[in-house]
Design a protein around this motif. Structure first.
Motif, PDB file in Angstrom:
ATOM      1  N   LEU A  56      27.099  13.786 -61.672  1.00 17.05           N
ATOM      2  CA  LEU A  56      28.302  14.611 -61.710  1.00 17.05           C
ATOM      3  C   LEU A  56      28.466  15.288 -60.357  1.00 17.05           C
ATOM      4  CD1 LEU A  56      27.555  16.373 -65.133  1.00 17.05           C
ATOM      5  CD2 LEU A  56      29.166  14.514 -64.768  1.00 17.05           C
ATOM      6  N   ASN A  57      29.618  15.080 -59.723  1.00 22.11           N
ATOM      7  CA  ASN A  57      29.887  15.710 -58.430  1.00 22.11           C
ATOM      8  C   ASN A  57      31.000  16.738 -58.555  1.00 22.11           C
ATOM      9  OD1 ASN A  57      28.012  13.956 -57.275  1.00 22.11           O
ATOM     10  ND2 ASN A  57      29.568  12.402 -56.855  1.00 22.11           N
ATOM     11  N   GLU A  58      30.816  17.858 -57.848  1.00 20.50           N
ATOM     12  CA  GLU A  58      31.829  18.917 -57.864  1.00 20.50           C
ATOM     13  C   GLU A  58      33.160  18.380 -57.361  1.00 20.50           C
ATOM     14  OE1 GLU A  58      31.388  23.511 -56.865  1.00 20.50           O
ATOM     15  OE2 GLU A  58      31.540  22.330 -55.030  1.00 20.50           O
ATOM     16  N   GLN A 135      27.850  18.645 -50.971  1.00 19.97           N
ATOM     17  CA  GLN A 135      28.574  19.175 -52.115  1.00 19.97           C
ATOM     18  C   GLN A 135      27.603  19.351 -53.265  1.00 19.97           C
ATOM     19  OE1 GLN A 135      30.295  14.843 -53.451  1.00 19.97           O
ATOM     20  NE2 GLN A 135      31.559  16.606 -53.975  1.00 19.97           N
ATOM     21  N   LEU A 136      27.987  20.179 -54.224  1.00 19.00           N
ATOM     22  CA  LEU A 136      27.172  20.369 -55.410  1.00 19.00           C
ATOM     23  C   LEU A 136      27.204  19.087 -56.231  1.00 19.00           C
ATOM     24  CD1 LEU A 136      25.519  22.166 -57.289  1.00 19.00           C
ATOM     25  CD2 LEU A 136      27.673  22.970 -58.278  1.00 19.00           C
ATOM     26  N   SER A 137      26.031  18.570 -56.518  1.00 16.57           N
ATOM     27  CA  SER A 137      25.930  17.289 -57.207  1.00 16.57           C
ATOM     28  C   SER A 137      24.726  17.319 -58.136  1.00 16.57           C
ATOM     29  CB  SER A 137      25.780  16.185 -56.149  1.00 16.57           C
ATOM     30  OG  SER A 137      25.524  14.944 -56.743  1.00 16.57           O
ATOM     31  N   LEU A 138      24.904  16.812 -59.336  1.00 16.79           N
ATOM     32  CA  LEU A 138      23.848  16.818 -60.346  1.00 16.79           C
ATOM     33  C   LEU A 138      23.635  15.406 -60.862  1.00 16.79           C
ATOM     34  CD1 LEU A 138      25.383  19.682 -62.541  1.00 16.79           C
ATOM     35  CD2 LEU A 138      23.594  19.971 -60.812  1.00 16.79           C
ATOM     36  N   SER A 139      22.374  14.975 -60.946  1.00 14.97           N
ATOM     37  CA  SER A 139      22.063  13.729 -61.652  1.00 14.97           C
ATOM     38  C   SER A 139      21.044  14.037 -62.731  1.00 14.97           C
ATOM     39  CB  SER A 139      21.493  12.666 -60.703  1.00 14.97           C
ATOM     40  OG  SER A 139      22.492  12.167 -59.865  1.00 14.97           O
ATOM     41  N   PHE A 140      21.403  13.711 -63.954  1.00 17.06           N
ATOM     42  CA  PHE A 140      20.501  13.915 -65.070  1.00 17.06           C
ATOM     43  C   PHE A 140      19.970  12.561 -65.534  1.00 17.06           C
ATOM     44  CE2 PHE A 140      22.706  17.908 -65.233  1.00 17.06           C
ATOM     45  CZ  PHE A 140      21.795  18.792 -65.774  1.00 17.06           C
ATOM     46  N   GLN A 141      18.662  12.503 -65.692  1.00 17.97           N
ATOM     47  CA  GLN A 141      18.023  11.339 -66.291  1.00 17.97           C
ATOM     48  C   GLN A 141      17.456  11.806 -67.627  1.00 17.97           C
ATOM     49  OE1 GLN A 141      14.252  10.747 -64.619  1.00 17.97           O
ATOM     50  NE2 GLN A 141      13.636   9.164 -66.067  1.00 17.97           N
ATOM     51  N   VAL A 142      17.876  11.166 -68.711  1.00 19.43           N
ATOM     52  CA  VAL A 142      17.347  11.538 -70.019  1.00 19.43           C
ATOM     53  C   VAL A 142      16.455  10.420 -70.541  1.00 19.43           C
ATOM     54  CG1 VAL A 142      19.206  13.101 -70.673  1.00 19.43           C
ATOM     55  CG2 VAL A 142      19.434  10.654 -71.146  1.00 19.43           C
ATOM     56  N   LEU A 143      15.386  10.816 -71.208  1.00 17.18           N
ATOM     57  CA  LEU A 143      14.420   9.861 -71.754  1.00 17.18           C
ATOM     58  C   LEU A 143      14.250  10.148 -73.237  1.00 17.18           C
ATOM     59  CD1 LEU A 143      12.022  10.573 -68.832  1.00 17.18           C
ATOM     60  CD2 LEU A 143      12.948   8.301 -69.238  1.00 17.18           C
ATOM     61  N   GLY A 144      14.242   9.098 -74.026  1.00 13.78           N
ATOM     62  CA  GLY A 144      14.068   9.263 -75.464  1.00 13.78           C
ATOM     63  C   GLY A 144      13.265   8.112 -76.035  1.00 13.78           C
ATOM     64  N   SER A 145      13.030   8.162 -77.329  1.00 13.13           N
ATOM     65  CA  SER A 145      12.293   7.079 -77.983  1.00 13.13           C
ATOM     66  C   SER A 145      13.013   6.669 -79.249  1.00 13.13           C
ATOM     67  CB  SER A 145      10.874   7.538 -78.325  1.00 13.13           C
ATOM     68  OG  SER A 145      10.905   8.527 -79.332  1.00 13.13           O
ATOM     69  N   VAL A 146      12.824   5.423 -79.613  1.00 13.64           N
ATOM     70  CA  VAL A 146      13.427   4.894 -80.838  1.00 13.64           C
ATOM     71  C   VAL A 146      12.458   3.873 -81.428  1.00 13.64           C
ATOM     72  CG1 VAL A 146      14.675   2.997 -79.701  1.00 13.64           C
ATOM     73  CG2 VAL A 146      15.605   3.996 -81.790  1.00 13.64           C
ATOM     74  N   ALA A 147      12.405   3.801 -82.762  1.00 12.44           N
ATOM     75  CA  ALA A 147      11.529   2.817 -83.415  1.00 12.44           C
ATOM     76  C   ALA A 147      11.852   1.429 -82.871  1.00 12.44           C
ATOM     77  CB  ALA A 147      11.725   2.864 -84.926  1.00 12.44           C
ATOM     78  N   ALA A 148      10.803   0.649 -82.582  1.00 11.12           N
ATOM     79  CA  ALA A 148      10.967  -0.645 -81.908  1.00 11.12           C
ATOM     80  C   ALA A 148      11.997  -1.525 -82.621  1.00 11.12           C
ATOM     81  CB  ALA A 148       9.617  -1.360 -81.835  1.00 11.12           C
ATOM     82  N   GLY A 149      12.944  -2.026 -81.837  1.00  9.37           N
ATOM     83  CA  GLY A 149      13.943  -2.947 -82.372  1.00  9.37           C
ATOM     84  C   GLY A 149      15.097  -2.295 -83.116  1.00  9.37           C
TER      85      GLY A 149
ATOM     86  N   GLY B 128      22.257   2.706 -64.085  1.00  3.27           N
ATOM     87  CA  GLY B 128      22.624   3.545 -62.963  1.00  3.27           C
ATOM     88  C   GLY B 128      23.987   4.159 -63.160  1.00  3.27           C
ATOM     89  N   ASP B 129      24.468   4.782 -62.116  1.00  6.79           N
ATOM     90  CA  ASP B 129      25.768   5.437 -62.156  1.00  6.79           C
ATOM     91  C   ASP B 129      26.319   5.407 -60.735  1.00  6.79           C
ATOM     92  OD1 ASP B 129      27.937   6.758 -63.174  1.00  6.79           O
ATOM     93  OD2 ASP B 129      26.909   8.630 -63.601  1.00  6.79           O
ATOM     94  N   THR B 130      27.566   4.976 -60.594  1.00  9.47           N
ATOM     95  CA  THR B 130      28.203   4.965 -59.282  1.00  9.47           C
ATOM     96  C   THR B 130      29.358   5.944 -59.312  1.00  9.47           C
ATOM     97  OG1 THR B 130      27.713   2.618 -59.180  1.00  9.47           O
ATOM     98  CG2 THR B 130      29.156   3.480 -57.497  1.00  9.47           C
ATOM     99  N   THR B 131      29.332   6.899 -58.401  1.00  5.43           N
ATOM    100  CA  THR B 131      30.339   7.952 -58.436  1.00  5.43           C
ATOM    101  C   THR B 131      30.922   8.196 -57.054  1.00  5.43           C
ATOM    102  OG1 THR B 131      28.582   9.589 -58.148  1.00  5.43           O
ATOM    103  CG2 THR B 131      29.323   9.192 -60.394  1.00  5.43           C
ATOM    104  N   ARG B 132      32.090   8.832 -57.065  1.00  6.89           N
ATOM    105  CA  ARG B 132      32.757   9.229 -55.832  1.00  6.89           C
ATOM    106  C   ARG B 132      32.187  10.574 -55.392  1.00  6.89           C
ATOM    107  NH1 ARG B 132      35.650   5.651 -54.025  1.00  6.89           N
ATOM    108  NH2 ARG B 132      36.699   5.339 -56.004  1.00  6.89           N
ATOM    109  N   GLY B 133      31.781  10.664 -54.113  1.00  9.79           N
ATOM    110  CA  GLY B 133      31.245  11.925 -53.613  1.00  9.79           C
ATOM    111  C   GLY B 133      31.539  12.078 -52.141  1.00  9.79           C
ATOM    112  N   GLN B 134      31.323  13.276 -51.600  1.00 10.79           N
ATOM    113  CA  GLN B 134      31.687  13.546 -50.202  1.00 10.79           C
ATOM    114  C   GLN B 134      30.767  12.876 -49.202  1.00 10.79           C
ATOM    115  OE1 GLN B 134      32.113  17.763 -49.490  1.00 10.79           O
ATOM    116  NE2 GLN B 134      33.520  17.967 -51.205  1.00 10.79           N
TER     117      GLN B 134
END
Lengths: 323, 323
Positions: A56-58, A135-149, B128-134
């Motif tokens: 996410l970029n400002e 610029q203000l920029s955020l990258s979030f990486q989320v990790l989770g688990s799910v029963a196989a298949g 991944g994610d491709t975004t527009r940024g400065q």
């Protein structure tokens, strides 16, 4: 976390590491959190890892001078929504934060919003990187688990399956009409800034839904991804579209429908269910406390059907590409 | 991947998704790759997940107009280096790419460098994610696995343990003297642009090393992290510092030592080994084809010892904070 000045390093230590360390230490999934070359996570036996990243970029993805606590909450929630769409349970997340500078008050508000959202969704911060950028920029990486298949995918919808959405649609799009004004928070702005990732519902759909996606780009666009991946079409019942009373009271029926069909940012789930599993679905949805509404049916004929001519013209004038 | 214009979307599809889809499909670890809400990965039985993120911004972490293929190769290699430092095996990586615009030739070169590096290190792109940024900005998330409870950590070094480094140090620092000039590639620039993550060595250190870190900020800084985490000190043997003949021929002994001690970006491993495991270490290192050199010993007395007064003055004048 690197690249910060000594003062900022102390702030990051204070606002992120220290606070989240205790949270992570109390998590069964985190064997090693912030502070080494990598984080180390435990997965439940016979589970798979589920992961996604969002940037996410400002001024592109959120307004300049967005309130840091709201921004943090929304950004984490929308990232987690991808886990919900797979039926996954959260394990942890990382954050890459880039900014020209970071003030103490901004960091305090941001970390406050981030921490309360992380607690609400039971997902510990396990690592990250703080860097200097234009610029203000955020990258979030989320990790989770799910029963196989068992993970819910976009592929899998079959002709005859019913199409469902959770909650109501269009409110976050309506919020865009108020975002630039200096309006006090209203129902729409609340929906925009505080989307609720449908984690419980997503998990309850495992073994029930034949396909699923979260609605980030708008119902038509995201349902379109299910249709394309599954090689099917859909017949929509516009009269069934779930919309909030606030939306219906504020906008004409046509505009409200258009917002519900094309507005992004609601982060509800759209999923398909075989008719013989609909009773099971209603029970599961009830247990997860989320309303689900049937809005149509998967069709052998490719494309989207059930939109009347007037609605299609409105959508096309709003930039929607019919497929 | 989102936020690109229709033309860019086609390019991203062409240069990333299509090419990496086959690679990921051939990987045992990737159950679901690019193209759904999340990727789904398989972990080997009784293994833990290991993950790290790194952000790189143009003009902060790499020069403006860096060659896209070199940039991609280096960025991926340095991210993977964190997996090597844990003794982990790569499972996959994601890339958040932000830029003001993306030309076809840039994307072609970048994806070419990225793909060849990913192949060399056996790590598929899974999302991944491709975004527009400065500004041009890259965030790499790497995912790996390690046998449960075996991951190499910064904590664990004990008094009497020997301190080792892999390869040679200081070359990447020397490269900074040539980076701004329009010099043809030389040994130093090659070391800077093409670091080799020590994955085989890292894995071979499982059960042998008592602590480990990769050298990204310089030997003194990164060894300092081991000492701080382990609550110990170290006595260094400067005469043993492994340095390339190119470094020793180009610089005075004092400057070469300073580069080896404080220069970052070499991405060699620094680790500690109990004396009774040194024979085992030599065998493992030989099998992984990497030279390892003992450069000192862990001490009960906190701080760093063994640096002579002249060397310390040089380091301090170069901004090194003694601890």
């Amino acid at each position: 976390m690197s690249d910060a000045s000594p003062g900022e390093f102390d702030l990051i230590q204070r606002f992120f590491k220290a606070r989240f360390a205790e949270f992570a230490a109390n998590s069964n999934s985190v064997d090693l959190g912030i502070g080494d070359d990598c984080a180390v996570l435990n997965l439940p036996t016979d589970h798979q890892l589920v992961t996604s990243v969002d940037s996410l970029n400002e001024s592109v993805h959120f307004p300049v001078n967005a309130h840091p606590a709201k921004l943090a909450r929304r950004a984490l929630a929308t990232a987690i929504s991808d886990l919900a769409a797979m039926g996954a349970s959260p394990l942890g997340f990382t954050l890459c934060l880039s900014a020209p500078q970071l003030s103490e008050s901004w960091l305090q508000d941001f970390s406050e919003g981030l921490f309360s959202a992380a607690e609400a969704f039971s997902i510990p911060l396990i690592g990250g990187d703080t860097t200097r950028g234009q610029q203000l920029s955020l990258s979030f990486q989320v990790l989770g688990s799910v029963a196989a298949g068992q993970a819910l995918r976009r592929v899998g919808a079959k002709p005859g399956d019913k199409i469902y959405v959770s909650g109501s649609l269009g409110d976050a799009r309506a919020a865009l009409d108020y975002l630039q004004e200096n309006t006090a928070d209203n129902h729409f702005l609340e929906r925009y800034w505080s989307p609720i990732p449908r984690l419980s519902l997503g998990k309850s759909l495992l073994g029930i839904a034949s396909s699923a996606i979260d609605i980030s780009d708008g119902l038509l666009a995201d349902l379109g991804h299910i249709l394309a991946a599954s090689g099917v079409g859909a017949k929509l019942d516009l009269a069934a579209l779930p919309m909030s009373s606030a939306l219906l009271e504020t906008y004409s029926r046509g505009d409200a429908e258009r917002y519900a069909l094309t507005g992004g940012d609601d982060y509800e789930l759209c999923f398909t269910v075989a008719p013989q599993k609909e009773i099971q679905l209603q029970q599961s949805a009830q247990q997860s406390g989320v309303t689900v509404t049937c809005i149509g049916e998967i069709d052998v004929e490719l494309g989207l059907h059930g939109l009347d001519k007037q609605q299609l013209e409105l959508l096309e004038s709003a930039g929607y590409e019919h497929f």
